[in-house]
Design a protein around this motif. Structure first.
Motif, PDB file in Angstrom:
ATOM      1  N   GLN A 141       7.080  -2.372  -1.419  1.00  0.00           N
ATOM      2  CA  GLN A 141       5.717  -2.674  -1.866  1.00  0.00           C
ATOM      3  C   GLN A 141       5.208  -1.629  -2.854  1.00  0.00           C
ATOM      4  O   GLN A 141       4.592  -1.970  -3.877  1.00  0.00           O
ATOM      5  N   LEU A 145       4.427  -3.179  -6.394  1.00  0.00           N
ATOM      6  CA  LEU A 145       2.996  -3.375  -6.635  1.00  0.00           C
ATOM      7  C   LEU A 145       2.355  -2.242  -7.421  1.00  0.00           C
ATOM      8  O   LEU A 145       1.259  -2.408  -7.956  1.00  0.00           O
ATOM      9  N   THR A 156      -2.132  -2.886   2.632  1.00  0.00           N
ATOM     10  CA  THR A 156      -1.613  -3.789   1.602  1.00  0.00           C
ATOM     11  C   THR A 156      -1.338  -5.170   2.174  1.00  0.00           C
ATOM     12  O   THR A 156      -1.685  -6.191   1.569  1.00  0.00           O
ATOM     13  N   PHE A 163      -2.419 -11.251  -3.996  1.00  0.00           N
ATOM     14  CA  PHE A 163      -1.359 -11.027  -4.971  1.00  0.00           C
ATOM     15  C   PHE A 163      -0.864 -12.318  -5.619  1.00  0.00           C
ATOM     16  O   PHE A 163       0.085 -12.290  -6.413  1.00  0.00           O
TER      17      PHE A 163
END
Length: 208
Positions: A141, A145, A156, A163
């Protein structure tokens, strides 16, 4: 890595040649407790990209991605069988680091950084058919990200819907995370049905 950069310039090196180079890579050999054994799967036709952290000890031994208890749980989450999962025209499996990093004081060491900086951009450029990217675990991640990663992986994960339809962060399916799964029942109730719906749609060639 930017998870939105799946469309890139035409490549001068074929995917087969690139995969041969990756599988013979020894960039991090001096920093591993064992001989390098890069483990990944990729195809220009792959529709779903799984970005994990790094192979574990069992995967290092077998040479087969996600061939452990974590992989069994992941396939249950996805709602697919082994045959579908290991069809590289359907799933590409590209961890942040391709080699098992070894054990630390409380589990596996973090993924080595060499793979991402050397190989990922070129490799992802060969996979124009990817419609859904799954970022599994905090290292994947953070990698995928960038600044959108929260203070923690849980921060998250609770924002998973932010997202968009083409990127999904997921917790690591390791048995070590059982306590997290019990504390966060919302993941199974809210995220897994959507995950399975997206997997079915992408594998059927439908737009998300």
């Amino acid at each position: 890595m930017a998870v939105t950069t799946k469309r890139m310039a035409k490549n001068s090196v074929s995917l087969d040649a690139l995969l041969r180079d990756i599988r013979s890579c020894t960039l991090c050999a001096a920093n591993l407790p064992h001989a390098p054994r890069p483990v990944l799967a990729a195809s220009a036709r792959a529709r779903i990209l799984i970005v994990g952290q790094a192979p574990g000890a069992r995967v290092h031994a077998s040479g087969v991605p996600w061939s452990d208890a974590s992989g069994a749980r992941l396939r249950t989450w996805l709602g697919v069988d082994d045959t579908t999962f290991y069809d590289d025209s359907k799933f590409a499996i590209v961890p942040v680091a391709f080699c098992y990093p070894g054990r630390g004081a409380s589990g596996d060491l973090p993924p080595r950084p060499e793979c991402a900086s050397r190989w990922h951009r070129e490799l992802l450029a060969h996979m124009p058919s990817v419609e859904l990217t799954l970022l599994i675990g905090q290292y994947a991640q953070r990698f995928g990200l960038g600044d959108a990663f929260g203070p923690t992986s849980t921060d998250t994960l609770v924002r998973w819907a932010e997202f968009g339809a083409h990127v999904m962060p997921l917790p690591h399916p390791s048995p070590r995370n059982i306590a997290w799964f019990k504390r966060n029942a919302w993941f199974e109730d809210a995220v897994l049905p959507t995950l399975r719906e997206r997997v079915v749609a992408v594998l059927a060639g439908r737009a998300l």
